[in-house]
Design a protein around this motif. Structure first.
Motif, PDB file in Angstrom:
ATOM      1  N   ARG A 193       0.858  -1.186   0.000  1.00 31.83           N
ATOM      2  CA  ARG A 193       0.000   0.000   0.000  1.00 31.83           C
ATOM      3  C   ARG A 193       0.887   1.226   0.000  1.00 31.83           C
ATOM      4  O   ARG A 193       2.105   1.130   0.158  1.00 31.83           O
ATOM      5  N   VAL A 194       0.298   2.366  -0.226  1.00 30.35           N
ATOM      6  CA  VAL A 194       1.074   3.605  -0.244  1.00 30.35           C
ATOM      7  C   VAL A 194       1.084   4.158   1.168  1.00 30.35           C
ATOM      8  O   VAL A 194       0.030   4.406   1.749  1.00 30.35           O
ATOM      9  N   ASP A 195       2.266   4.302   1.742  1.00 30.78           N
ATOM     10  CA  ASP A 195       2.370   4.782   3.114  1.00 30.78           C
ATOM     11  C   ASP A 195       3.422   5.880   3.205  1.00 30.78           C
ATOM     12  O   ASP A 195       4.616   5.606   3.178  1.00 30.78           O
ATOM     13  N   PHE A 196       2.975   7.117   3.269  1.00 26.71           N
ATOM     14  CA  PHE A 196       3.909   8.240   3.369  1.00 26.71           C
ATOM     15  C   PHE A 196       4.238   8.572   4.822  1.00 26.71           C
ATOM     16  O   PHE A 196       5.054   9.437   5.099  1.00 26.71           O
ATOM     17  N   GLY A 245       3.255   6.371 -10.370  1.00 24.56           N
ATOM     18  CA  GLY A 245       3.416   5.078  -9.698  1.00 24.56           C
ATOM     19  C   GLY A 245       2.894   5.162  -8.267  1.00 24.56           C
ATOM     20  O   GLY A 245       1.810   5.677  -8.012  1.00 24.56           O
ATOM     21  N   LEU A 246       3.698   4.694  -7.309  1.00 22.81           N
ATOM     22  CA  LEU A 246       3.273   4.741  -5.906  1.00 22.81           C
ATOM     23  C   LEU A 246       3.689   6.049  -5.238  1.00 22.81           C
ATOM     24  O   LEU A 246       3.606   6.187  -4.013  1.00 22.81           O
ATOM     25  N   GLY A 247       4.176   6.999  -6.031  1.00 26.29           N
ATOM     26  CA  GLY A 247       4.391   8.353  -5.537  1.00 26.29           C
ATOM     27  C   GLY A 247       5.633   8.578  -4.694  1.00 26.29           C
ATOM     28  O   GLY A 247       5.785   9.631  -4.075  1.00 26.29           O
ATOM     29  N   ARG A 248       6.554   7.602  -4.699  1.00 25.16           N
ATOM     30  CA  ARG A 248       7.726   7.764  -3.818  1.00 25.16           C
ATOM     31  C   ARG A 248       8.608   8.916  -4.247  1.00 25.16           C
ATOM     32  O   ARG A 248       9.018   9.734  -3.434  1.00 25.16           O
ATOM     33  N   LEU A 302      -2.449   9.279  -0.208  1.00 22.73           N
ATOM     34  CA  LEU A 302      -2.410  10.737  -0.060  1.00 22.73           C
ATOM     35  C   LEU A 302      -3.469  11.193   0.939  1.00 22.73           C
ATOM     36  O   LEU A 302      -3.225  12.071   1.765  1.00 22.73           O
ATOM     37  N   GLN A 303      -4.660  10.561   0.885  1.00 26.74           N
ATOM     38  CA  GLN A 303      -5.733  10.940   1.820  1.00 26.74           C
ATOM     39  C   GLN A 303      -5.359  10.636   3.258  1.00 26.74           C
ATOM     40  O   GLN A 303      -5.594  11.427   4.161  1.00 26.74           O
ATOM     41  N   VAL A 335       2.067  16.622   1.781  1.00 30.81           N
ATOM     42  CA  VAL A 335       1.138  16.138   0.750  1.00 30.81           C
ATOM     43  C   VAL A 335       0.188  17.248   0.285  1.00 30.81           C
ATOM     44  O   VAL A 335      -0.422  17.128  -0.777  1.00 30.81           O
ATOM     45  N   ALA A 336       0.081  18.314   1.052  1.00 33.04           N
ATOM     46  CA  ALA A 336      -0.716  19.464   0.580  1.00 33.04           C
ATOM     47  C   ALA A 336      -0.083  20.069  -0.666  1.00 33.04           C
ATOM     48  O   ALA A 336      -0.734  20.773  -1.419  1.00 33.04           O
ATOM     49  N   ARG A 337       1.195  19.793  -0.883  1.00 31.20           N
ATOM     50  CA  ARG A 337       1.866  20.291  -2.098  1.00 31.20           C
ATOM     51  C   ARG A 337       1.731  19.317  -3.267  1.00 31.20           C
ATOM     52  O   ARG A 337       2.302  19.533  -4.329  1.00 31.20           O
TER      53      ARG A 337
END
Ligand SMILES: C[S@@+](CC[C@H](N)C(=O)[O-])C[C@H]1O[C@@H](n2cnc3c(N)ncnc32)[C@H](O)[C@@H]1O
Length: 260
Positions: free
Chosen positions: A64-67, A106-109, A138-139, A151-153
């Motif tokens: 999963r995507v985990d920032f 992609g997964l945004g890394r 992102l949410q 992530v607001a950017r």
């Protein structure tokens, strides 16, 4: 997606009863069924968000995507900041934080690394499943104290970057960043696990030359292409220069000097 061969078929799962309604919305949006007993993969909605899991006894863990936690968060805290090669490649310098369009999100890394360094990012992803994982990541990040400001950017657009760039109405991005799929990519454990999961859905991005041409048409200052270190350049225009790392290379197509 339901017409894909069994091995590449995905079913939807809610990992807790109270998540069923939200899972149903994802299923509807992505055209997934809950009762596909032959599916090789599952898109699962759990307490920790949306994740893609291979099914079966030998399967690796879900992705999963985990920032907020894990490898991406570790890199944000300890990964070398503005000294990282990706930062140099997009032109980050004292007083310069370009507006970047990451057209292969992609997964945004990579986008997250650049956003943590202060760049504003537009991201484009065309694979609906990957787009869904990214949107969900992102949410969740947007409600975390530490990473919400980053992530607001980041603004996610879903669709084919070639046509989105051709129809672009906003101010042109200063830098366009491309990292299309390539058959032999670096072999770190994390990338290997994700590759195994995503290969059946993503393929090798054979339209990379059209992507590069569209990016060169739109960017105001430079286009950057990430490649495996030994890979040939994308067919078409020649890069002005390249930055080489241990496993990756950044081909830089300069258009105009970035200034503070
Ligand atoms: C190697 S991955 C990018 C990984 C990303 N740099 C990261 O850090 O997570 C390539 C992604 O680009 C997407 N892609 C390739 N061509 C595209 C296009 N024309 N439009 C939108 N997305 C595209 C693929 O679906 C895939 O998810």
């Amino acid at each position: 997606m339901s017409e894909a061969p069994t091995a590449a078929r995905i079913r939807m799962e809610a990992l807790a009863p109270h998540l069923h309604e939200a899972a149903q919305q994802w299923a509807q949006r992505l055209g997934l069924a809950f009762d596909d007993v032959d599916a090789g993969f599952a898109l699962q909605l759990g307490e920790a968000g949306l994740q893609l899991a291979e099914l079966g006894p030998q399967a690796p863990g879900p992705v999963r995507v985990d920032f907020v936690e894990g490898a991406v968060a570790h890199r944000r805290q300890f990964g070398g900041g503005a000294g990282q090669m990706i930062a140099k490649a997009v032109g980050i310098q004292q007083g310069i934080r370009p507006a970047v369009l990451d057209a292969t999100a992609g997964l945004g890394r990579d986008a997250f690394v650049l956003a943590s360094l202060g760049c504003t990012l537009s991201l484009i992803e065309r694979q609906p499943l990957i787009g869904a994982l990214l949107e969900d990541g992102l949410q969740r990040a947007a409600i975390d104290n530490e990473v919400a400001a980053i992530v607001a950017r980041m603004r996610l657009l879903q669709g084919n970057a070639i046509s989105i760039m051709a129809d672009w109405q906003d101010e042109a991005p200063q830098v366009i960043y491309l990292d299309p799929m390539f058959p032999h990519r670096d072999k770190s454990a994390l990338v290997k696990k994700e590759m195994r999961l995503f290969r059946p859905f993503v393929g090798d991005d054979p339209d990379a030359p059209a992507l590069l041409a569209a990016a060169l048409n739109l960017a105001s200052h430079r286009v950057v292409v990430k490649r495996p270190r030994k890979a040939p350049i994308i067919e078409g225009a020649k890069p002005g220069y390249a930055l080489e790392g241990k496993s990756s290379r950044y081909d830089i197509y300069p258009l105009k000097k970035l200034t503070p």
